[in-house]
Design an enzyme around this catalytic site. Structure first.
Site, PDB file in Angstrom:
ATOM      1  N   ALA A 126       0.864  -1.188   0.000  1.00  0.00           N
ATOM      2  CA  ALA A 126       0.000   0.000   0.000  1.00  0.00           C
ATOM      3  C   ALA A 126       0.892   1.226   0.000  1.00  0.00           C
ATOM      4  O   ALA A 126       2.046   1.168   0.447  1.00  0.00           O
ATOM      5  CB  ALA A 126      -0.879  -0.024   1.246  1.00  0.00           C
ATOM      6  N   GLY A 180       0.691  -5.150   1.231  1.00  0.00           N
ATOM      7  CA  GLY A 180      -0.532  -5.440   0.470  1.00  0.00           C
ATOM      8  C   GLY A 180      -0.260  -6.185  -0.828  1.00  0.00           C
ATOM      9  O   GLY A 180      -1.124  -6.919  -1.322  1.00  0.00           O
ATOM     10  N   GLU A 218      -0.084  -9.673   0.181  1.00  0.00           N
ATOM     11  CA  GLU A 218      -1.444 -10.131   0.509  1.00  0.00           C
ATOM     12  C   GLU A 218      -2.268 -10.406  -0.746  1.00  0.00           C
ATOM     13  O   GLU A 218      -3.000 -11.403  -0.814  1.00  0.00           O
ATOM     14  CB  GLU A 218      -2.135  -9.091   1.399  1.00  0.00           C
ATOM     15  CG  GLU A 218      -1.570  -9.111   2.812  1.00  0.00           C
ATOM     16  CD  GLU A 218      -1.906  -7.878   3.622  1.00  0.00           C
ATOM     17  OE1 GLU A 218      -1.667  -6.747   3.128  1.00  0.00           O
ATOM     18  OE2 GLU A 218      -2.400  -8.024   4.753  1.00  0.00           O
ATOM     19  N   GLU A 246       5.136  -4.988   7.246  1.00  0.00           N
ATOM     20  CA  GLU A 246       4.460  -3.887   7.954  1.00  0.00           C
ATOM     21  C   GLU A 246       5.045  -3.581   9.320  1.00  0.00           C
ATOM     22  O   GLU A 246       5.003  -2.441   9.784  1.00  0.00           O
ATOM     23  CB  GLU A 246       2.964  -4.205   8.121  1.00  0.00           C
ATOM     24  CG  GLU A 246       2.162  -4.185   6.828  1.00  0.00           C
ATOM     25  CD  GLU A 246       2.127  -5.512   6.103  1.00  0.00           C
ATOM     26  OE1 GLU A 246       2.942  -6.404   6.454  1.00  0.00           O
ATOM     27  OE2 GLU A 246       1.306  -5.678   5.200  1.00  0.00           O
TER      28      GLU A 246
END
Ligand code: COA
Length: 257
Positions: free
Chosen positions: A65, A110, A113, A133
């Site tokens: 992200a 992300g 993910e 993260e």
């Protein structure tokens, strides 16, 4: 089709969806998320049988992200962003065809993910993958804590999330995070071959298989068996089932819909 940060090419039943912000290593801002959702919907409308997710350029699949966009988030803003990312995870998981992540480089946060949300993962030997993260003071928020556990041991999931480890392709493969590793220059040819083979399989059976396999994770073993039983029996009477079995008995190649 092309948006600002995402492109979608569909041919012969295969949709290739590319996150296209190479200057930011394909990090995803709100525009990217919105466009990804629209592109997945479009691939579904066009009845793509296989969806390949990848990143533009030679360096990154998706570097996560967009950190610059998130840095001043309040908790309600973060919650809304988590929901948006998790919606895309769901869109990929529920896509009515097989999804393949072609991991051509960095797949962090992300990006990792979204690769985990795909049915299959093929990595270039240059891929580097991780839930990074923790070093930003946060944890995975787009499904990582749940999705990792499907592929790797609980120990490895905890190590990845606690240490923010960045695995090279070989280690990622060893831990089961990716299905195979191929030479960087051969990634797309290899994935195209896989996609073409999958696109030639009987569509309803493939999707039923995906639903039943997904159900194991969603409902646990027993509930999964119920879904599998229903999906399996529901395929009897479909043209592809009739053709597939007739072809076997008649010792010929099947001609699926
Ligand atoms: N969000 C926003 N921008 C990002 C980004 C992200 N997740 N990842 C990379 N970028 C941007 C950089 O800010 C830089 O932009 P700039 O040229 O305008 O300065 C550009 O992409 C290139 O990145 P850079 O760090 O200079 O390249 P590098 O080759 O030295 O390192 C990475 C590449 C991927 C190792 C490094 O960018 C990185 O660690 N990114 C963060 C990954 C991460 O933790 N993601 C999870 C987010 S929740």
């Amino acid at each position: 089709m092309s948006w600002n940060t995402v492109t979608l090419d569909i041919s012969d039943g295969v949709a290739r969806l590319t996150v296209d912000r190479p200057d930011a290593l394909n990090a995803m801002n709100p525009e990217t998320l919105e466009e990804l959702e629209a592109a997945i919907r479009e691939a579904e409308r066009e009845s793509a049988r296989v969806l390949v997710l990848t990143g533009a350029g030679d360096d990154a699949f998706i570097a996560g992200a967009d950190i610059d966009y998130m840095r001043e988030f309040s908790t309600p803003e973060a919650l809304a962003y988590a929901e948006r990312g998790q919606n895309i995870v769901r869109n990929l998981q529920e896509f009515p065809g097989v999804t393949i992540a072609a991991i051509n480089g960095y797949a962090f946060g992300g990006g990792c993910e979204f690769s985990l949300a795909c049915d299959l993962r093929v990595a270039s030997e240059r891929a580097i993958i991780g839930q990074t993260e923790i070093d930003l003071g946060i944890i995975p928020g787009w499904g990582g804590t749940q999705l990792l556990q499907r592929l790797v041991s609980d120990e490895v999931a905890r190590r990845l999330v606690f240490f923010g480890e960045r695995l090279d392709a070989t280690d990622a493969h060893e831990h089961g995070l990716v299905g195979e590793v191929v030479a960087h220059d051969e990634l797309y040819d290899h994935v195209d071959e896989m996609a073409a083979e999958l696109a030639s399989k009987p569509r309803h059976a493939l999707y039923a298989a995906k639903e039943a396999l997904n159900a194991f994770h969603e409902t646990g073993g027993e509930g999964g068996l119920t879904v599998e039983r229903r999906a399996w029996s529901g395929l009897f009477g479909t043209p592809d089932q009739r053709e597939g079995m007739a072809a076997f008995v008649e010792k010929r190649e099947p001609d699926f819909e």
